[in-house]
Write an enzyme that holds these catalytic residues in place. Structure first.
Site, PDB file in Angstrom:
ATOM      1  N   ARG A  87       0.207  -4.791  17.869  1.00 27.31           N
ATOM      2  CA  ARG A  87      -0.031  -5.276  16.506  1.00 27.31           C
ATOM      3  C   ARG A  87       1.287  -5.329  15.755  1.00 27.31           C
ATOM      4  O   ARG A  87       2.068  -4.376  15.822  1.00 27.31           O
ATOM      5  CB  ARG A  87      -1.008  -4.319  15.829  1.00 27.31           C
ATOM      6  N   TYR A 137       0.832  -1.214   0.000  1.00 23.98           N
ATOM      7  CA  TYR A 137       0.000   0.000   0.000  1.00 23.98           C
ATOM      8  C   TYR A 137       0.863   1.259   0.000  1.00 23.98           C
ATOM      9  O   TYR A 137       0.660   2.173  -0.802  1.00 23.98           O
ATOM     10  CB  TYR A 137      -0.924  -0.026   1.232  1.00 23.98           C
TER      11      TYR A 137
END
Ligand code: NAD
Ligand code: UD2
Length: 307
Positions: free
Chosen positions: A266, A139
């Site tokens: 995360r 991305y």
């Protein structure tokens, strides 16, 4: 003017469409409704359901438009890691299709939605436009490539191009339901429905959150300020807020404690993010006007009306 907003059925795009209509512009939306919703498109805009990977279709909808706001993208970093071919096709080929159409249809200016993801995890803060760009996901790589395309178009083909590097945008209509939704949309939704939130890590990580209306204002300036072509701008507030502070503010607004459980950090998370917005202030006249707290109040009010 007549404007084309790709991704105009999405979160940021639909707010942009609303403002353009309010200011008296004619607006066409090109959106494949993959993450956007038909209901997000305000009345008065012309919705064309279609895919930016389809060059002929992009060319057709760009006809007669003075400005293109290019918001359509595969926006999820994890989705780009799972299927980099698809995000490449949408985020790079789709952007090239927009630029080719702009050239052919004699569009005056293209304003591109880039991302703080192009900076990657290099820890020096704040990020200025001249900071190292070292994206760590497909991305981020695709946004950086798209941005280089957009910024080369003025010199190569005489089509003006501006790139806006959004930091963490929040506000009404941001979808809280995917596992990768923006943290504010998730926390606000859970707080409103009395559910527990998950904090990944110690909650002291921070982000530069910016309310969607300020991002819309930046887009309008980017479309009109004469000297902006060929330039990239950070769009943020220039302040960082930790997740713990964010939860405290949400609790204050909803008037009750929010239970939070801590989960492991995360993977791939960056610790802190902060923009230097000097360039946008001085060259675009951008001045973010909605504080994080004021934006949270407006988001929570909107959710309250919906529930
Ligand atoms: P969103 O998912 O709500 O909006 C994206 C829109 O693009 C959706 O309506 C979707 O249906 C449409 N779209 C996707 N693929 C398409 C395709 N192939 N053809 C036509 N339409 C397609 O996400 P958003 O948060 O509103 O993001 C808007 C833009 O801002 C994106 O380019 C995103 O990368 C960028 N951005 C967002 C943030 C943020 O914090 N939300 C941060 C940085 C950059
Ligand atoms: C943002 C962008 C992402 C990419 C990335 C680049 C959004 C929504 N995502 O990711 O697309 O551009 O920046 O750096 O703008 N968190 C929790 N609990 C939750 C959800 C999130 O603790 O329920 C944490 C998360 O681990 C992170 C922080 O909140 O530390 C912000 O997460 P995010 O997904 O809102 O945004 P970010 O900056 O990771």
């Amino acid at each position: 003017m007549r404007a084309l907003v790709t991704g105009g059925a999405g979160f940021i795009g639909s707010h942009l469409v609303q403002r353009l209509l309010r200011e008296g512009h004619a607006v066409r939306v090109l959106d494949d409704l993959s993450t956007g919703k038909r209901d997000n498109v305000p009345e008065g805009a012309e919705l064309v359901v279609g895919d930016i990977r389809n060059a002929a279709m992009v060319d057709e909808v760009a006809g007669g438009c003075e400005v293109i706001f290019h918001e359509a993208a595969v926006v999820s970093v994890p989705a780009s890691i799972e299927d980099p071919q698809r995000s490449h096709d949408v985020n790079i080929q789709g952007t090239l299709n927009v630029l080719l159409a702009a050239r052919r249809q004699k569009v005056r200016r293209v304003v591109f939605a880039s991302s703080a993801a192009i900076y990657g995890e290099e820890p020096t803060l704040p990020k200025g436009e001249l900071s190292i760009t070292a994206p760590i996901s497909p991305y981020g790589i695709e946004k950086l490539a798209g941005e280089h395309y957009v910024l080369s178009w003025p010199r190569l083909y005489g089509v003006e191009g501006v790139s806006l590097r959004y930091f963490n945008v929040f506000g009404p209509r941001q979808d809280p339901r995917s596992p990768y939704s923006g943290v504010i949309s998730v926390f606000a939704d859970r707080a409103m429905t009395g559910r527990e939130v998950s904090i990944y890590g110690d909650g002291e990580q921070s982000r530069d959150f910016v309310f969607v209306e300020d991002v819309v204002s930046a887009n309008l300036l980017a479309a009109t300020v004469p000297g902006a072509s060929g330039r990239a701008f950070n769009i943020a507030r220039g302040e960082r807020t930790s997740l713990n502070a964010l939860l405290g503010t949400i609790a204050k607004i909803v008037g009750r404690e929010i239970s939070a459980k801590h989960e492991p950090a995360r993977e791939g998370d960056i610790r802190h993010s902060l923009a230097d917005i000097t360039r946008a202030r001085s060259e675009l006249g951008y001045a973010p006007s909605v504080s994080v707290e004021a934006g949270l109040r407006r988001l929570i009010e909107h959710l309250g009306e919906r529930h």
